[in-house]
Design an enzyme around this catalytic site. Structure first.
Site, PDB file in Angstrom:
ATOM      1  N   SER A 143      24.042 154.721 -34.942  1.00 48.87           N
ATOM      2  CA  SER A 143      24.574 154.490 -33.602  1.00 48.87           C
ATOM      3  C   SER A 143      24.678 152.991 -33.368  1.00 48.87           C
ATOM      4  O   SER A 143      23.907 152.205 -33.946  1.00 48.87           O
ATOM      5  CB  SER A 143      23.629 155.089 -32.556  1.00 48.87           C
ATOM      6  N   TYR A 159      15.225 155.984 -29.096  1.00 46.24           N
ATOM      7  CA  TYR A 159      16.457 156.310 -29.811  1.00 46.24           C
ATOM      8  C   TYR A 159      16.985 155.082 -30.549  1.00 46.24           C
ATOM      9  O   TYR A 159      17.318 155.155 -31.739  1.00 46.24           O
ATOM     10  CB  TYR A 159      17.497 156.847 -28.831  1.00 46.24           C
TER      11      TYR A 159
END
Length: 237
Positions: A143, A159
């Site tokens: 990501s 995350y």
């Protein structure tokens, strides 16, 4: 093409399964509870000869070993592993679990195990099958949140950290498996309209899947260890 996809029961993983099957490839679709995965079960009825459903919890050594054995029973090689399984605790719920003041050991450990450690150990376990395949490749879904350069917010702590850890694991792996003729790359699939990405996301999983499939087809040895977008553009570390 023989491809194994983790986190295959929804979102980008499911879209990748669909598109690879439509191309005529053989797909191993891994998820924690395949018996409960309605869409995968429907696809299995349609493509029973080319779709194998695997039970896989990437945080469990026993589950990884059992899944690898199941793959070994069905094929003598894999050409591509897509590490897609991931978690974002409480995504879209509106609570503050990944914000300063609400951080917990439990959320941190779960996120790191699923998003970073799991993909590394799954890749390690499947290396013999990938080495037996044609130009074996490993694509791991990261990501932009895992980019230290791009990181400009606090939330989401866990995350973001897990994706940065995944990047380092897969960069390290690339340094070793390159000598085996394999390629490992890290891909930012973009902000997608999925259960994880939410309804405000800017793109459809189908678009990302098409880009990732194209990227996997065109990988060259010099790209081993790179971090790119689903469109093949470099992402800063």
């Amino acid at each position: 093409m023989r491809v194994l996809i983790t986190g295959a029961n929804r979102g980008l993983g499911l879209e990748l399964v669909c598109q690879y099957l439509e191309r005529g490839d053989h797909v191993f679709a891994a998820s924690r509870h395949p018996a409960d995965a309605v869409e995968l079960q429907r696809l299995h009825q349609q493509y029973a000869d080319r779709l194998v459903l695997l039970a896989l919890d990437v945080t469990s050594a026993a589950s990884i070993a059992a899944a690898v054995q199941a793959v070994n029973n069905a094929t003598d090689a894999l050409d591509l592993l897509i590490n897609n399984a991931g978690v974002y605790p409480n995504a879209g719920s509106g609570d503050a679990h990944q914000r300063l003041g609400q951080l917990t050991h439990e959320d941190a450990i779960e996120t790191m195990q699923v998003n970073a450690i799991g993909p590394l150990l799954v890749s390690q376990a499947l290396l013999p099958l990938l080495r037996a395949g044609r130009k074996g490749r490993i694509i791991s879904m990261s990501s932009g949140q895992g980019s230290l350069t791009w990181k400009a917010t606090g939330d989401p702590y866990h995350y973001s950290a897990s994706k940065a850890a995944l990047n380092m694991y897969m960069r390290s792996l690339a340094a070793e498996i390159g000598h085996m003729g394999l390629i490992s790359v890290i891909v930012d699939p973009g902000w997608m309209r999925t259960d994880m990405g939410g309804n405000h996301a800017t793109q459809e999983p189908a678009d990302s899947a098409r880009g990732i499939i194209r990227l996997a087809e065109q990988l060259h040895a010099e790209e081993n260890g790179s971090f790119v977008t689903w469109q093949g553009q470099p992402v800063p570390w």
